[in-house]
Write a protein that holds these residues in place. Structure first.
Motif, PDB file in Angstrom:
ATOM      1  N   LYS A   1       0.865  -1.175   0.000  1.00  0.00           N
ATOM      2  CA  LYS A   1       0.000   0.000   0.000  1.00  0.00           C
ATOM      3  C   LYS A   1       0.902   1.225   0.000  1.00  0.00           C
ATOM      4  CE  LYS A   1      -3.948  -1.961   2.497  1.00  0.00           C
ATOM      5  NZ  LYS A   1      -4.827  -1.817   3.695  1.00  0.00           N
ATOM      6  N   GLY A   2       0.748   2.052  -0.998  1.00  0.00           N
ATOM      7  CA  GLY A   2       1.595   3.228  -1.078  1.00  0.00           C
ATOM      8  C   GLY A   2       1.078   4.204  -2.116  1.00  0.00           C
ATOM      9  N   LEU A   3       1.988   5.025  -2.640  1.00  0.00           N
ATOM     10  CA  LEU A   3       1.639   6.027  -3.638  1.00  0.00           C
ATOM     11  C   LEU A   3       2.272   5.667  -4.979  1.00  0.00           C
ATOM     12  CD1 LEU A   3       2.248   9.264  -1.513  1.00  0.00           C
ATOM     13  CD2 LEU A   3       0.105   7.994  -1.797  1.00  0.00           C
ATOM     14  N   VAL A   4       1.559   5.925  -6.048  1.00  0.00           N
ATOM     15  CA  VAL A   4       2.093   5.665  -7.386  1.00  0.00           C
ATOM     16  C   VAL A   4       3.209   6.660  -7.669  1.00  0.00           C
ATOM     17  CG1 VAL A   4       1.604   5.578  -9.839  1.00  0.00           C
ATOM     18  CG2 VAL A   4      -0.119   4.771  -8.203  1.00  0.00           C
ATOM     19  N   GLU A   5       4.417   6.150  -7.909  1.00  0.00           N
ATOM     20  CA  GLU A   5       5.556   6.997  -8.251  1.00  0.00           C
ATOM     21  C   GLU A   5       5.648   7.163  -9.765  1.00  0.00           C
ATOM     22  OE1 GLU A   5       9.024   9.289  -7.941  1.00  0.00           O
ATOM     23  OE2 GLU A   5       7.555   8.710  -6.408  1.00  0.00           O
ATOM     24  N   SER A   6       5.497   6.058 -10.486  1.00  0.00           N
ATOM     25  CA  SER A   6       5.519   6.117 -11.948  1.00  0.00           C
ATOM     26  C   SER A   6       4.933   4.835 -12.523  1.00  0.00           C
ATOM     27  CB  SER A   6       6.945   6.313 -12.469  1.00  0.00           C
ATOM     28  OG  SER A   6       7.748   5.187 -12.179  1.00  0.00           O
ATOM     29  N   ILE A   7       4.495   4.918 -13.793  1.00  0.00           N
ATOM     30  CA  ILE A   7       3.951   3.762 -14.499  1.00  0.00           C
ATOM     31  C   ILE A   7       4.633   3.677 -15.855  1.00  0.00           C
ATOM     32  CG2 ILE A   7       1.899   2.711 -15.526  1.00  0.00           C
ATOM     33  CD1 ILE A   7       0.219   4.119 -13.410  1.00  0.00           C
ATOM     34  N   ALA A   8       5.184   2.498 -16.174  1.00  0.00           N
ATOM     35  CA  ALA A   8       5.836   2.280 -17.459  1.00  0.00           C
ATOM     36  C   ALA A   8       5.015   1.265 -18.259  1.00  0.00           C
ATOM     37  CB  ALA A   8       7.257   1.784 -17.245  1.00  0.00           C
ATOM     38  N   ASP A   9       5.597   0.738 -19.339  1.00  0.00           N
ATOM     39  CA  ASP A   9       4.865  -0.183 -20.212  1.00  0.00           C
ATOM     40  C   ASP A   9       4.424  -1.457 -19.503  1.00  0.00           C
ATOM     41  OD1 ASP A   9       5.108   1.556 -22.317  1.00  0.00           O
ATOM     42  OD2 ASP A   9       6.881   0.586 -23.146  1.00  0.00           O
ATOM     43  N   ASP A  10       5.294  -1.989 -18.638  1.00  0.00           N
ATOM     44  CA  ASP A  10       4.968  -3.273 -18.013  1.00  0.00           C
ATOM     45  C   ASP A  10       5.205  -3.288 -16.509  1.00  0.00           C
ATOM     46  OD1 ASP A  10       7.709  -3.107 -18.052  1.00  0.00           O
ATOM     47  OD2 ASP A  10       8.042  -5.149 -18.775  1.00  0.00           O
TER      48      ASP A  10
END
Length: 205
Positions: A6-15
């Protein structure tokens, strides 16, 4: 072992996604469905985690639901299905679509996923028959009918109605689910023509 983050989204990449848990960022490999379901950067998220340990690597796989995680583990029991292929399948098919494909023995549906050839698709639908995770997203009545269709033992009127609906352009999983809902309400002794008519009404509602 990590079971959930459980945390915060730092970044999202392709996979994969980076999840910030109190200042520590965890790299989680995810299916396309999980990644598209995640909130924006800086927002809170919870992922179910499977820790993958090998001699030369340690990876975390993240899932937006417990059901998706259970499907991942189940798919990995099939010879020829590794983590990459399992994620590709879960990116292509929802849990209910995967359940339907296995019940219907529809290897072509499973074969839509990148990296899944005909032999692997056949093994998946054969070996995972009747092994859907507990609390799956498909109704028991629908699954029972789809299994009967997949085994070729559905009654003639039901099989003919499903066949007619698929010939009209509906996916077999959609058609069989619609017919199953009608049977649950009306019984299984309806004539084929009426099943088709009610099926079309069900699918268009």
């Amino acid at each position: 072992m990590i079971g959930k983050l459980k945390g915060l989204v730092e970044s999202i990449a392709d996979d994969k996604a980076l999840i910030d848990v109190n200042g520590v960022c965890y790299e989680c490999h995810c299916s396309g469905r999980t990644l598209t379901s995640m909130p924006a950067k800086g927002e809170a998220v919870a992922l179910f985690i499977e820790t993958y340990v090998r001699e030369d690597q340690l990876k975390l796989f993240g899932f937006i639901s417990e059901s998706e995680k259970q499907w991942f583990l189940l798919l990995m029991t099939v010879q020829g299905v590794g983590a990459k292929v399992a994620l590709a399948i879960l990116s292509t098919l929802s849990a209910s679509e995967l359940s339907s494909s296995i019940a219907l023995q529809d290897k072509a549906m499973v074969g839509r996923a990148p990296g899944v050839g005909p032999k692997v698709a056949q093994r998946i639908v054969s070996e995972l028959k009747g092994k859907a995770p507990v609390g799956g997203t498909i109704d028991a009545g629908v699954q029972g009918l789809q299994e009967a269709i997949g085994e070729g033992v559905a009654t003639g009127n039901v099989a003919d109605a499903v066949s007619a609906l698929t010939n009209l352009g509906y996916a077999q999983a959609q058609a069989s689910a619609a017919v199953a809902r009608i049977i649950a309400k009306e019984g299984d002794d309806l004539e084929t023509e009426k099943l088709i008519r009610l099926g079309l009404k069900e699918l268009s509602s």
